[in-house]
Write a protein that holds these residues in place. Sequence first.
Motif, mmCIF file in Angstrom:
data_model
loop_
_atom_site.group_PDB
_atom_site.id
_atom_site.type_symbol
_atom_site.label_atom_id
_atom_site.label_comp_id
_atom_site.label_asym_id
_atom_site.label_seq_id
_atom_site.Cartn_x
_atom_site.Cartn_y
_atom_site.Cartn_z
ATOM 1 N N PRO A 12 0.817 -1.226 0.000
ATOM 2 C CA PRO A 12 0.000 0.000 0.000
ATOM 3 C C PRO A 12 0.849 1.273 0.000
ATOM 4 N N SER A 13 2.061 1.184 0.577
ATOM 5 C CA SER A 13 2.978 2.325 0.583
ATOM 6 C C SER A 13 4.385 1.774 0.779
ATOM 7 N N CYS A 14 5.399 2.609 0.564
ATOM 8 C CA CYS A 14 6.763 2.137 0.857
ATOM 9 C C CYS A 14 6.962 2.060 2.370
ATOM 10 N N MET A 15 6.250 2.917 3.094
ATOM 11 C CA MET A 15 6.260 2.829 4.556
ATOM 12 C C MET A 15 5.835 1.410 4.974
ATOM 13 N N ASP A 16 4.789 0.888 4.341
ATOM 14 C CA ASP A 16 4.322 -0.470 4.640
ATOM 15 C C ASP A 16 5.330 -1.521 4.185
ATOM 16 N N ALA A 17 5.951 -1.291 3.036
ATOM 17 C CA ALA A 17 6.956 -2.237 2.552
ATOM 18 C C ALA A 17 8.085 -2.346 3.572
ATOM 19 N N ASN A 18 8.556 -1.206 4.048
ATOM 20 C CA ASN A 18 9.648 -1.200 5.032
ATOM 21 C C ASN A 18 9.195 -1.754 6.382
ATOM 22 N N ALA A 19 7.939 -1.507 6.717
ATOM 23 C CA ALA A 19 7.435 -2.013 7.996
ATOM 24 C C ALA A 19 7.290 -3.530 7.972
ATOM 25 N N GLY A 20 7.030 -4.098 6.793
ATOM 26 C CA GLY A 20 6.710 -5.518 6.729
ATOM 27 C C GLY A 20 7.837 -6.444 6.331
ATOM 28 N N VAL A 21 8.822 -5.930 5.625
ATOM 29 C CA VAL A 21 9.783 -6.818 4.962
ATOM 30 C C VAL A 21 10.725 -7.550 5.932
ATOM 31 N N PHE A 22 11.220 -6.873 6.950
ATOM 32 C CA PHE A 22 12.217 -7.507 7.825
ATOM 33 C C PHE A 22 11.605 -8.633 8.649
ATOM 34 N N GLU A 23 10.418 -8.356 9.195
ATOM 35 C CA GLU A 23 9.739 -9.356 10.011
ATOM 36 C C GLU A 23 9.418 -10.600 9.187
ATOM 37 N N ALA A 24 9.153 -10.408 7.885
ATOM 38 C CA ALA A 24 8.806 -11.544 7.035
ATOM 39 C C ALA A 24 10.004 -12.446 6.745
ATOM 40 N N LEU A 25 11.214 -11.902 6.873
ATOM 41 C CA LEU A 25 12.405 -12.637 6.425
ATOM 42 C C LEU A 25 13.302 -13.144 7.547
ATOM 43 N N GLU B 87 8.658 -13.763 -2.513
ATOM 44 C CA GLU B 87 7.648 -14.780 -2.198
ATOM 45 C C GLU B 87 7.413 -14.863 -0.684
ATOM 46 N N MET B 88 8.488 -14.726 0.107
ATOM 47 C CA MET B 88 8.329 -14.716 1.566
ATOM 48 C C MET B 88 7.441 -13.540 1.992
ATOM 49 N N CYS B 89 7.623 -12.390 1.335
ATOM 50 C CA CYS B 89 6.778 -11.232 1.650
ATOM 51 C C CYS B 89 5.314 -11.537 1.309
ATOM 52 N N ARG B 90 5.110 -12.233 0.175
ATOM 53 C CA ARG B 90 3.745 -12.570 -0.238
ATOM 54 C C ARG B 90 3.083 -13.504 0.787
#
Lengths: 415, 87
Positions: free
Chosen positions: A116-129, A267-270
């Motif tokens: 939805p935003s790059c803020m969301d991308a940054n908020a979500g990516v580390f925890e997913a990996l 794919e991990m993010c998905r």
Amino acid sequence: MAFSDAVRAGFRKDLEGLKEAGIFKVERFIHSAQAADIEVEFPAGSPPRKAINMCANNYLGLSSHPEVVKAAHAGLDSRGYGMSSVRFICGTQDIHKELEGRMTAFLGTEDTILFPSCMDANAGVFEALLNESDVMISDRLVHASIIDGIRLCKAEHDTFKHANMEHLESKLELHKDKRLKVVITDGVFSMDGDTAPLGELVALCERRGAMVFVDDSHSTGFIGKTGRGTHEKYGVVGKIDIITTTFGKALGGASGGCVSGRREIVEMCRQRARPYLFSNTIAPVVVAGVLRVLDILAGSTERRDKLEKNAAYWRKGLTEAGFVLKEGDTPIVPVMLFNAKLSQDFSRDLFEHGIYAIGFFFPVVPKGAARIRTQISAGHETRHLDKALEAFIKVGKKHGILGKTKEEIVARYGA
Amino acid sequence: MATTDEIRDIVLKYVKDEYLEDEDQEVGYETPLISGGIVDSFSMVSLKRFVENKYKVQIPEDKATPEAFDTVTRIAALVQAFLEKKA
């Protein structure tokens, strides 16, 4: 009623505290489309005034480009307004997949996922990996959204001095036994306008077995010969494991962001990134607009070339006038004033001359490093820049800072 | 056990090496580190880890506040208190 008088008084006191500290933010209402020429209502209630916008992230001047607006209209007509669903239920259209493919090709990566935003991308990516066995090592000046993402992740965290590869290497040595190591940086740093030394950084990370994460929000579309970003500028396309970027700045400026990089990471993010899983993605109308932006960029480098020329012209003009600037070669040109109050007075005086540019001071920038951050656009014509320069010189003279060094300005106004 | 003075000197050296960007910057025992903008609260984590590893103490999160870490003197006092507890 849970929101008692005492609770209300508590919040009021907090708000007063922000005002007393001089960090209470006030919005200025723009009555026109986003562009170089805008109409601004400020202070609230006053009649809108014409001004030249010198502080938008509208780097390529595409925010109100007629072709982008037309494409957005067509997207609205053909794909509707909203999705009323998250991606993995029934919120994915063909154009979302198309945009992911187009961004993969544009950035030279393996795959891309929209957020939805790059803020969301940054908020979500580390925890997913990452997990407790891993470490994230970030440049000290990374964007606030990355800091939030790091805080949400269970992996260990450390920082290195801004763009300091020697210090980074010492941190990679300190954490050498970790399962996964991710080095995190912005491509272009938004407050100073400098770029991360990605050539050296990638070489160091390859040697030390660390992955590289770059937030290229202030680069995508215009940094590098064909505007792919800082990885193009430094000749490391295909070597950045994770790129996050935004559609909310140069690429039309509406909203949305993405994670682009290694196929398995995407794919991990998905599968796991919470802002992707639990929020609607980018609205169809915006996707249609961004697709048109990418068409425009694929057809010619004219806009990023003009931006580069404009930024050099602006930087030269300010330097010759005797301002202290942060060195760099990006469209972010900070005019250093050092003193917080001076930065606010300067911004107010510029507005009196029809120039809209904002003063930044601690805690947004370090103490004693207050500034007016100017941002150049391909939407600026020479006449805009000349008029803005004229105003900067008038206001600079008024405050007696032209031709003065940092030490002289600090001696007069304090840090 | 290390004296508070010794701890202060070691912490001060670490702060200078780890956080100072420019060599002209002056930092002493009483210089406000976090409220003074020298160490941002996010980067404080390496300072906490350093004193914990160096002195083999565990400082719980609720004690490792930006206030408790705001000067070298306060950090040294905090470490000293945990060392005494351990002893």
